[in-house]
Design a protein around this motif. Structure first.
Motif, PDB file in Angstrom:
ATOM      1  N   HIS A  89       7.437   1.754 -11.948  1.00 17.71           N
ATOM      2  CA  HIS A  89       7.428   3.212 -12.109  1.00 17.71           C
ATOM      3  C   HIS A  89       8.802   3.739 -12.528  1.00 17.71           C
ATOM      4  N   GLY A  90       9.760   2.827 -12.717  1.00 16.12           N
ATOM      5  CA  GLY A  90      11.084   3.233 -13.167  1.00 16.12           C
ATOM      6  C   GLY A  90      12.074   3.529 -12.069  1.00 16.12           C
ATOM      7  N   LEU A  91      11.741   3.162 -10.840  1.00 16.92           N
ATOM      8  CA  LEU A  91      12.633   3.434  -9.713  1.00 16.92           C
ATOM      9  C   LEU A  91      13.660   2.319  -9.544  1.00 16.92           C
ATOM     10  N   ASP A  92      14.814   2.703  -9.015  1.00 15.01           N
ATOM     11  CA  ASP A  92      15.893   1.755  -8.722  1.00 15.01           C
ATOM     12  C   ASP A  92      15.676   1.216  -7.319  1.00 15.01           C
ATOM     13  N   VAL A  93      15.361  -0.077  -7.210  1.00 16.82           N
ATOM     14  CA  VAL A  93      14.935  -0.646  -5.927  1.00 16.82           C
ATOM     15  C   VAL A  93      15.799  -1.849  -5.556  1.00 16.82           C
ATOM     16  N   LEU A 112       4.138  10.467  -6.585  1.00 19.71           N
ATOM     17  CA  LEU A 112       5.180  10.786  -7.562  1.00 19.71           C
ATOM     18  C   LEU A 112       4.572  11.232  -8.889  1.00 19.71           C
ATOM     19  N   GLU A 113       3.560  10.511  -9.343  1.00 20.84           N
ATOM     20  CA  GLU A 113       2.934  10.867 -10.613  1.00 20.84           C
ATOM     21  C   GLU A 113       2.256  12.237 -10.537  1.00 20.84           C
ATOM     22  N   ARG A 114       1.792  12.583  -9.343  1.00 18.19           N
ATOM     23  CA  ARG A 114       1.065  13.847  -9.185  1.00 18.19           C
ATOM     24  C   ARG A 114       1.997  15.038  -8.996  1.00 18.19           C
ATOM     25  N   PHE A 115       3.059  14.834  -8.212  1.00 19.98           N
ATOM     26  CA  PHE A 115       3.884  15.970  -7.813  1.00 19.98           C
ATOM     27  C   PHE A 115       5.311  15.935  -8.357  1.00 19.98           C
ATOM     28  N   CYS A 116       5.712  14.804  -8.939  1.00 22.65           N
ATOM     29  CA  CYS A 116       7.099  14.685  -9.405  1.00 22.65           C
ATOM     30  C   CYS A 116       7.123  13.844 -10.681  1.00 22.65           C
ATOM     31  N   PRO A 117       6.641  14.391 -11.787  1.00 27.00           N
ATOM     32  CA  PRO A 117       6.514  13.609 -13.024  1.00 27.00           C
ATOM     33  C   PRO A 117       7.820  13.019 -13.534  1.00 27.00           C
ATOM     34  N   ARG A 118       8.948  13.673 -13.243  1.00 24.96           N
ATOM     35  CA  ARG A 118      10.245  13.102 -13.625  1.00 24.96           C
ATOM     36  C   ARG A 118      10.684  12.118 -12.553  1.00 24.96           C
ATOM     37  N   VAL A 119      11.010  10.896 -12.962  1.00 21.85           N
ATOM     38  CA  VAL A 119      11.403   9.866 -11.998  1.00 21.85           C
ATOM     39  C   VAL A 119      12.673  10.310 -11.277  1.00 21.85           C
ATOM     40  N   PRO A 120      12.645  10.427  -9.951  1.00 17.90           N
ATOM     41  CA  PRO A 120      13.818  10.911  -9.207  1.00 17.90           C
ATOM     42  C   PRO A 120      14.945   9.886  -9.187  1.00 17.90           C
ATOM     43  N   THR A 159       6.575  -5.522  -3.098  1.00 17.00           N
ATOM     44  CA  THR A 159       6.625  -4.064  -2.961  1.00 17.00           C
ATOM     45  C   THR A 159       7.613  -3.484  -3.957  1.00 17.00           C
ATOM     46  N   ALA A 160       8.746  -4.128  -4.111  1.00 18.58           N
ATOM     47  CA  ALA A 160       9.758  -3.649  -5.055  1.00 18.58           C
ATOM     48  C   ALA A 160       9.219  -3.613  -6.478  1.00 18.58           C
ATOM     49  N   GLN A 161       8.426  -4.599  -6.859  1.00 16.41           N
ATOM     50  CA  GLN A 161       7.909  -4.665  -8.226  1.00 16.41           C
ATOM     51  C   GLN A 161       7.048  -3.444  -8.549  1.00 16.41           C
ATOM     52  N   PRO A 213       0.812  -1.225   0.000  1.00 14.64           N
ATOM     53  CA  PRO A 213       0.000   0.000   0.000  1.00 14.64           C
ATOM     54  C   PRO A 213       0.842   1.270   0.000  1.00 14.64           C
ATOM     55  N   ALA A 214       1.936   1.270   0.761  1.00  8.37           N
ATOM     56  CA  ALA A 214       2.816   2.442   0.772  1.00  8.37           C
ATOM     57  C   ALA A 214       3.427   2.666  -0.603  1.00  8.37           C
ATOM     58  N   ALA A 215       3.763   1.578  -1.296  1.00  7.50           N
ATOM     59  CA  ALA A 215       4.329   1.703  -2.649  1.00  7.50           C
ATOM     60  C   ALA A 215       3.300   2.273  -3.613  1.00  7.50           C
ATOM     61  N   ARG A 216       2.090   1.761  -3.583  1.00 12.03           N
ATOM     62  CA  ARG A 216       1.058   2.238  -4.514  1.00 12.03           C
ATOM     63  C   ARG A 216       0.750   3.713  -4.276  1.00 12.03           C
ATOM     64  N   LEU A 217       0.574   4.085  -3.014  1.00 10.35           N
ATOM     65  CA  LEU A 217       0.255   5.481  -2.707  1.00 10.35           C
ATOM     66  C   LEU A 217       1.447   6.390  -2.970  1.00 10.35           C
ATOM     67  N   GLY A 218       2.655   5.885  -2.716  1.00 10.15           N
ATOM     68  CA  GLY A 218       3.847   6.672  -3.001  1.00 10.15           C
ATOM     69  C   GLY A 218       3.996   6.939  -4.490  1.00 10.15           C
TER      70      GLY A 218
END
Length: 255
Positions: free
Chosen positions: A100-104, A74-82, A93-95, A65-70
């Motif tokens: 979303h393109g994050l390094d996990v 990101l999609e709302r406030f940080c469109p560029r993948v940090p 959770t990692a998947q 749930p934390a991953a989905r909401l996080g």
């Protein structure tokens, strides 16, 4: 293994997914969700934390749930993948984060905070001057992870994204379901899920405590045994694969 008849207690969508995997293996399951995930309204604090992720040397996401909401934030406030190092407790959770393109990174053995604290890449990430870590989680989570990071010299911030609530059921719903469907084992995915199980069981808990109980970690196993559960099986993980392995390794009880 097909003699198992399991009660699944995860949130409804997760129980449905797990039930499908079990059905493919010929295992009967019945879903009675004991955790409702209720998102916390987005605040300025959440927005600022997401927009300034680059100030953290590590971002830890402790649940699906934390991953989905996080990811939604990101999609709302940080469109560029940090470009930030992310860590999760388990593969599922990692998947969500990787999609979303994050390094996990996550521990390959053990789905808990203890295993994550031993992960070499996390230790490397905080091995710098004044390390700062952000933990994405629900309200009232464990403090062990933050404590372990602080002992290693890191500053820790929380971003709490949701609360877990016990859905409303009529009195007797739990034992009636178990009896009606001839269930012989219970499956919980967290400490809070177990506490909700006991709460819903009420005065029937001593009887239900005799059923086999499959749990995701040594910590939850300890909670269950302390509460009187008679046969506790530590799956060493919350994934469907971990549960299937545990079911194969333990004989179906004769009721």
């Amino acid at each position: 293994m097909t003699g198992w008849r399991l009660l699944l207690t995860r949130p409804a969508d997760e129980s449905a997914a797990l039930g499908s995997v079990l059905a493919e293996q010929g295992i009967f399951s019945s879903s009675l969700p004991l955790l409702d995930i209720v998102p916390i309204p987005v605040s300025d604090t959440m927005r600022e934390a997401i927009q300034k992720l680059d100030r953290y040397c590590a971002v830890i996401v402790v649940s699906k749930p934390a991953a989905r909401l996080g990811v939604q934030l990101l999609e709302r406030f940080c469109p560029r993948v940090p470009e930030v190092k992310c860590f999760s407790v388990g593969a599922a959770t990692a998947q969500i984060l990787e999609e979303h393109g994050l390094d996990v990174s996550f521990p390959k053995e053990g789905d808990d905070s203890e295993a994550l604290l031993e992960l070499g890449r996390l230790r490397q990430a905080i091995a710098r001057p004044d390390p700062r870590v952000l933990i994405l989680r629900g309200e009232g989570g464990r403090e062990l992870l933050a404590q372990g990071l602080r002992e290693r010299g890191a500053r820790v911030d929380y971003l709490q994204l949701y609360r877990r609530e016990l859905p409303h059921y009529p009195p007797g719903a739990l034992p009636e379901r178990i009896q009606a469907e001839r269930l012989n084992a219970l499956v919980v995915s967290s400490g809070q899920g177990f506490e909700h199980l006991r709460q819903l069981a009420g005065n029937d808990w001593p009887r239900l405590a005799q059923l086999s109980l499959f749990v995701p970690s040594p910590r939850v196993a300890e909670l269950a045994r302390a509460a009187g559960a008679q046969t506790v099986v530590d799956c060493r993980g919350a994934s469907a694969a971990a549960l299937l392995t545990a079911l194969r390794e333990h004989p179906v009880p004769v009721l």
